[in-house]
Design an enzyme around this catalytic site. Structure first.
Site, PDB file in Angstrom:
ATOM      1  N   HIS A  73      15.094  93.537  34.093  1.00  0.00           N
ATOM      2  CA  HIS A  73      16.188  94.202  34.794  1.00  0.00           C
ATOM      3  C   HIS A  73      16.550  95.522  34.117  1.00  0.00           C
ATOM      4  O   HIS A  73      16.412  95.677  32.901  1.00  0.00           O
ATOM      5  CB  HIS A  73      17.408  93.292  35.009  1.00  0.00           C
ATOM      6  CG  HIS A  73      18.237  92.974  33.806  1.00  0.00           C
ATOM      7  ND1 HIS A  73      18.603  91.686  33.470  1.00  0.00           N
ATOM      8  CD2 HIS A  73      18.810  93.764  32.868  1.00  0.00           C
ATOM      9  CE1 HIS A  73      19.352  91.709  32.394  1.00  0.00           C
ATOM     10  NE2 HIS A  73      19.489  92.959  31.997  1.00  0.00           N
TER      11      HIS A  73
ATOM     12  N   GLU B  12      18.484  92.817  39.007  1.00  0.00           N
ATOM     13  CA  GLU B  12      17.688  91.648  38.648  1.00  0.00           C
ATOM     14  C   GLU B  12      16.410  91.585  39.495  1.00  0.00           C
ATOM     15  O   GLU B  12      16.346  92.207  40.556  1.00  0.00           O
ATOM     16  CB  GLU B  12      18.524  90.383  38.897  1.00  0.00           C
ATOM     17  CG  GLU B  12      19.809  90.309  38.059  1.00  0.00           C
ATOM     18  CD  GLU B  12      19.567  89.778  36.648  1.00  0.00           C
ATOM     19  OE1 GLU B  12      18.495  90.040  36.065  1.00  0.00           O
ATOM     20  OE2 GLU B  12      20.479  89.106  36.128  1.00  0.00           O
TER      21      GLU B  12
ATOM     22  N   ASP C 187      26.524  99.980  34.590  1.00  0.00           N
ATOM     23  CA  ASP C 187      27.013  98.731  35.171  1.00  0.00           C
ATOM     24  C   ASP C 187      28.287  98.252  34.485  1.00  0.00           C
ATOM     25  O   ASP C 187      28.683  98.785  33.445  1.00  0.00           O
ATOM     26  CB  ASP C 187      25.923  97.647  35.093  1.00  0.00           C
ATOM     27  CG  ASP C 187      25.243  97.576  33.719  1.00  0.00           C
ATOM     28  OD1 ASP C 187      25.787  98.148  32.749  1.00  0.00           O
ATOM     29  OD2 ASP C 187      24.191  96.949  33.615  1.00  0.00           O
TER      30      ASP C 187
ATOM     31  N   ASN D 107      13.885  89.944  31.594  1.00  0.00           N
ATOM     32  CA  ASN D 107      13.225  89.689  32.880  1.00  0.00           C
ATOM     33  C   ASN D 107      12.914  91.003  33.611  1.00  0.00           C
ATOM     34  O   ASN D 107      12.555  90.999  34.779  1.00  0.00           O
ATOM     35  CB  ASN D 107      14.090  88.770  33.761  1.00  0.00           C
ATOM     36  CG  ASN D 107      15.445  89.385  34.084  1.00  0.00           C
ATOM     37  OD1 ASN D 107      15.702  90.546  33.762  1.00  0.00           O
ATOM     38  ND2 ASN D 107      16.305  88.624  34.726  1.00  0.00           N
TER      39      ASN D 107
HETATM   40  C1  GLP Z   1      22.347  93.816  29.779  1.00  0.00           C
HETATM   41  C2  GLP Z   1      22.665  95.182  30.416  1.00  0.00           C
HETATM   42  C3  GLP Z   1      21.444  96.041  30.511  1.00  0.00           C
HETATM   43  C4  GLP Z   1      20.717  95.982  29.187  1.00  0.00           C
HETATM   44  C5  GLP Z   1      20.139  94.610  28.987  1.00  0.00           C
HETATM   45  C6  GLP Z   1      19.426  94.418  27.660  1.00  0.00           C
HETATM   46  O1  GLP Z   1      22.388  92.757  30.644  1.00  0.00           O
HETATM   47  N1  GLP Z   1      23.283  95.104  31.705  1.00  0.00           N
HETATM   48  O2  GLP Z   1      21.834  97.354  30.856  1.00  0.00           O
HETATM   49  O3  GLP Z   1      19.675  96.893  29.175  1.00  0.00           O
HETATM   50  O4  GLP Z   1      21.105  93.619  29.164  1.00  0.00           O
HETATM   51  O5  GLP Z   1      20.322  94.142  26.648  1.00  0.00           O
HETATM   52  P1  GLP Z   1      19.967  94.179  25.127  1.00  0.00           P
HETATM   53  O6  GLP Z   1      19.823  95.604  24.756  1.00  0.00           O
HETATM   54  O7  GLP Z   1      21.128  93.541  24.454  1.00  0.00           O
HETATM   55  O8  GLP Z   1      18.703  93.414  24.968  1.00  0.00           O
END
Ligand code: GLP
Length: 244
Positions: A140, A145, A69, A138
């Site tokens: 995702h 989402e 993404d 959440n």
């Molecule tokens: C972001 C990314 C995801 C990631 C998630 C968790 O929003 N788009 O790909 O897995 O958040 O992030 P973190 O590893 O900082 O908890």
């Protein structure tokens, strides 16, 4: 259900185990296609891959990558863009050919065209051999989402307030967090031959349990992974504490 779960004692160990899995895929098929993720969770495993490149000659010279993404509205040079993240944590420290690294095109104003192009580029590369995923609080994956259905292909999403809030810790203020992102769809992710999900910290414990042991529902996007034939989950003890 074909999910293999590894609960490592610490974040460092989780990072080593996950990096070993990626390194194994690269050694087995030097021209493999990796799907990559951002977020704070994979930072340790990218550091370990950089170390393996430096100390053990792990080569990324023939590897192709597709990131999950990217934020809409941030230039690739913005320190919070995922393009920049990948260069900072991995690409600039290994022998990868930057021309073979991809993120969804957020500069293209035609969403449908950008989406088609990303799906086609993945297909033309032969499909993703190993897709790395983090998980949002959440549920995702990528930026898919919680929703009423599972998005099939790369698309533009409006980020939920909770995701913007969670990610605001990396920006100067909540206002600076982009409102939209372009992400691989759930269908795109599910087409990867193999999936590696990493999670750490107590804040992820409930969602890791819900995703792996709860009902499969688009309200918990990561729960769809229960239907994938080859998933490995590597988490630290805190994130894995609620798993049965
Ligand atoms: C972001 C990314 C995801 C990631 C998630 C968790 O929003 N788009 O790909 O897995 O958040 O992030 P973190 O590893 O900082 O908890």
């Amino acid at each position: 259900m074909t999910v293999t779960t590894i609960v490592a004692p610490t974040y460092e160990e989780m990072s080593r185990v996950a990096a070993d899995i990626i390194a194994g895929a690269v050694r087995e098929k030097p021209s493999c296609v990796l799907g990559l993720a951002t977020g704070t969770t994979p930072i340790g495993l990218y550091a370990e891959l950089v170390r393996m490149h430096r100390d053990e000659g792990l080569s990324f010279a023939d590897v192709t990558t597709f990131n999950l993404d990217e934020y809409v509205g941030l230039e690739g040079t913005h320190p919070q863009s995922y393009r920049w993240f990948m260069r900072h944590h991995l690409f600039d420290h290994v022998d990868i050919d930057l021309a073979r690294t991809h993120t969804p095109d957020v500069a293209c104003p035609d969403e449908a065209e950008a989406s088609r192009a990303y799906e086609k580029a993945i297909e033309d590369a032969g499909g993703v051999d190993l897709q790395l995923l983090g998980i949002g609080q959440n549920g995702h994956i990528g930026f898919n989402e919680p929703a009423d259905d599972f998005p099939k292909a790369t698309h533009t999403v409006t980020l939920t307030p909770s995701t913007r809030e969670a990610n605001s810790r990396l920006f100067a203020s909540l206002d600076e967090v982009p409102r939209q992102a372009r992400t691989m769809g759930i269908g795109t992710i599910m087409r990867a031959r193999r999936i590696l999900l990493v999670a750490n910290g107590s804040a992820k414990a409930a969602i890791v349990r819900d995703a792996l042991e709860g009902p499969v529902t688009p309200r918990v996007p990561a729960s769809i992974l229960q239907f994938h034939p080859d998933v490995t989950v590597v988490c630290d003890a805190e994130a894995g504490v609620l798993l049965s």
